[in-house]
Design an enzyme around this catalytic site. Structure first.
Site, PDB file in Angstrom:
ATOM      1  N   TYR A 111     -78.433  23.372 -52.532  1.00 30.48           N
ATOM      2  CA  TYR A 111     -77.320  23.348 -51.312  1.00 30.48           C
ATOM      3  C   TYR A 111     -77.790  23.888 -50.130  1.00 30.48           C
ATOM      4  CZ  TYR A 111     -73.815  22.896 -55.172  1.00 30.48           C
ATOM      5  OH  TYR A 111     -73.102  22.121 -56.377  1.00 30.48           O
ATOM      6  N   TYR A 150     -79.387  21.532 -61.153  1.00 28.80           N
ATOM      7  CA  TYR A 150     -79.841  22.791 -60.726  1.00 28.80           C
ATOM      8  C   TYR A 150     -79.850  23.967 -61.603  1.00 28.80           C
ATOM      9  CZ  TYR A 150     -75.179  23.713 -58.894  1.00 28.80           C
ATOM     10  OH  TYR A 150     -73.710  24.011 -58.914  1.00 28.80           O
ATOM     11  N   ARG A 160     -77.237  23.299 -64.393  1.00 31.25           N
ATOM     12  CA  ARG A 160     -76.015  22.435 -64.307  1.00 31.25           C
ATOM     13  C   ARG A 160     -76.310  20.816 -64.262  1.00 31.25           C
ATOM     14  NH1 ARG A 160     -71.613  23.321 -62.172  1.00 31.25           N
ATOM     15  NH2 ARG A 160     -70.970  21.977 -63.801  1.00 31.25           N
ATOM     16  N   HIS A 163     -73.695  17.224 -60.226  1.00 34.38           N
ATOM     17  CA  HIS A 163     -72.067  16.849 -59.897  1.00 34.38           C
ATOM     18  C   HIS A 163     -71.869  16.819 -58.529  1.00 34.38           C
ATOM     19  CE1 HIS A 163     -73.164  21.385 -60.148  1.00 34.38           C
ATOM     20  NE2 HIS A 163     -72.298  21.347 -59.266  1.00 34.38           N
ATOM     21  N   HIS A 165     -68.867  18.158 -56.119  1.00 36.16           N
ATOM     22  CA  HIS A 165     -67.449  18.984 -56.079  1.00 36.16           C
ATOM     23  C   HIS A 165     -66.243  18.230 -55.187  1.00 36.16           C
ATOM     24  CE1 HIS A 165     -69.072  22.881 -57.391  1.00 36.16           C
ATOM     25  NE2 HIS A 165     -70.164  22.438 -57.179  1.00 36.16           N
TER      26      HIS A 165
HETATM   27 FE   LIG Z   1     -72.301  23.078 -57.823  1.00 35.59          FE
END
Ligand SMILES: [Fe+2]
Length: 241
Positions: A111, A150, A160, A163, A165
């Site tokens: 991110y 990640y 994870r 995905h 959000h």
């Molecule tokens: Fe996330």
């Protein structure tokens, strides 16, 4: 349920069936242990301002919020995808003109946020967030990059699944839905504590998008479809925790 308010009667939104939304306490998801309420919830009736509005709308959408792949500096790296779908209310009616927001990791699984110090490269041409309004049929569409998986610190060797959000308002604040869209066939789904916070398998599967030939664009991008139901029996589960 109905609530008398002066002379007006307010009809609230249907409450979800047990198991079709994430449990507040799901011990495999460690953060939920700290965040979960220890007392039974107090159920408040929906009041007039909650079932009507106003909600955030056109003022919050930029001119190019649907395209996450282009910046003035250049094109984002990674596999281009087109994510589209329809926002529906609890009676299956399209929700037109509602704000849909997305945010996600880049193709390397990182991110653009100071808290994310995962040892993976940032992409100078990928900001990782977008906004749009649904059209008259409740449709939305984003051009983006398939996010990478990640690692996180929930347990040993925790990753994870890929995905995106989502935040969707629906017709009023009471229907706001913050959730995550997953990708079909991801081997990390079965062991992901956040995905598995929702006990009901049918409800959980609503979080997984479908590969979509009808929006797949030759020589350019794969299409994925993700429809979102903002309340009621068929509601898309919220993000856990
Ligand atoms: Fe996330």
């Amino acid at each position: 349920m109905g609530l008398a308010m002066g002379t007006a009667s307010v009809v609230g939104y249907r409450r979800p069936r047990p198991g079709t939304q994430p449990e507040h306490l799901h011990p495999p998801y460690l953060s939920s242990v700290k965040r979960a309420p220890r007392q039974p919830l107090v159920r408040l009736p929906h009041t007039l301002s909650e079932v009507t509005g106003p909600v955030f709308g056109a003022d919050f959408v930029g001119s190019n919020g649907q395209d996450l792949t282009h910046q003035p500096s250049g094109e984002a790296l990674g596999e281009r995808i087109i994510v589209s779908g329809q926002v529906l209310d609890e009676d299956g009616r399209p929700v037109a003109g509602t704000l849909v927001e997305v945010w996600q990791a880049n193709a390397a699984g990182r991110y653009r946020h100071e808290i994310d110090q995962h040892r993976a490269p940032l992409d100078p041409n990928f900001v990782g967030s977008g906004r749009t309004l649904t059209d008259t049929r409740g449709g939305y569409r984003f051009l983006t990059i398939r996010p990478g998986a990640y690692p996180w610190k929930n347990h040993a060797n925790a990753w994870r699944p890929a995905h995106i959000h989502f935040s969707v308002f629906g017709p009023a604040f009471a229907t706001r839905l913050v959730t995550q869209m997953y990708f079909p066939g991801d081997p990390l789904l079965d062991t992901d504590p956040i995905f598995n916070c929702t006990a009901d398998e049918t409800a959980r599967r609503r979080l997984v998008s479908f590969f979509d030939w009808s929006t797949t664009t030759p020589d350019y991008a794969l299409g994925y479809r993700f429809d979102i139901v903002v309340s009621g029996r068929e509601a898309t589960p919220l993000e856990a925790g």
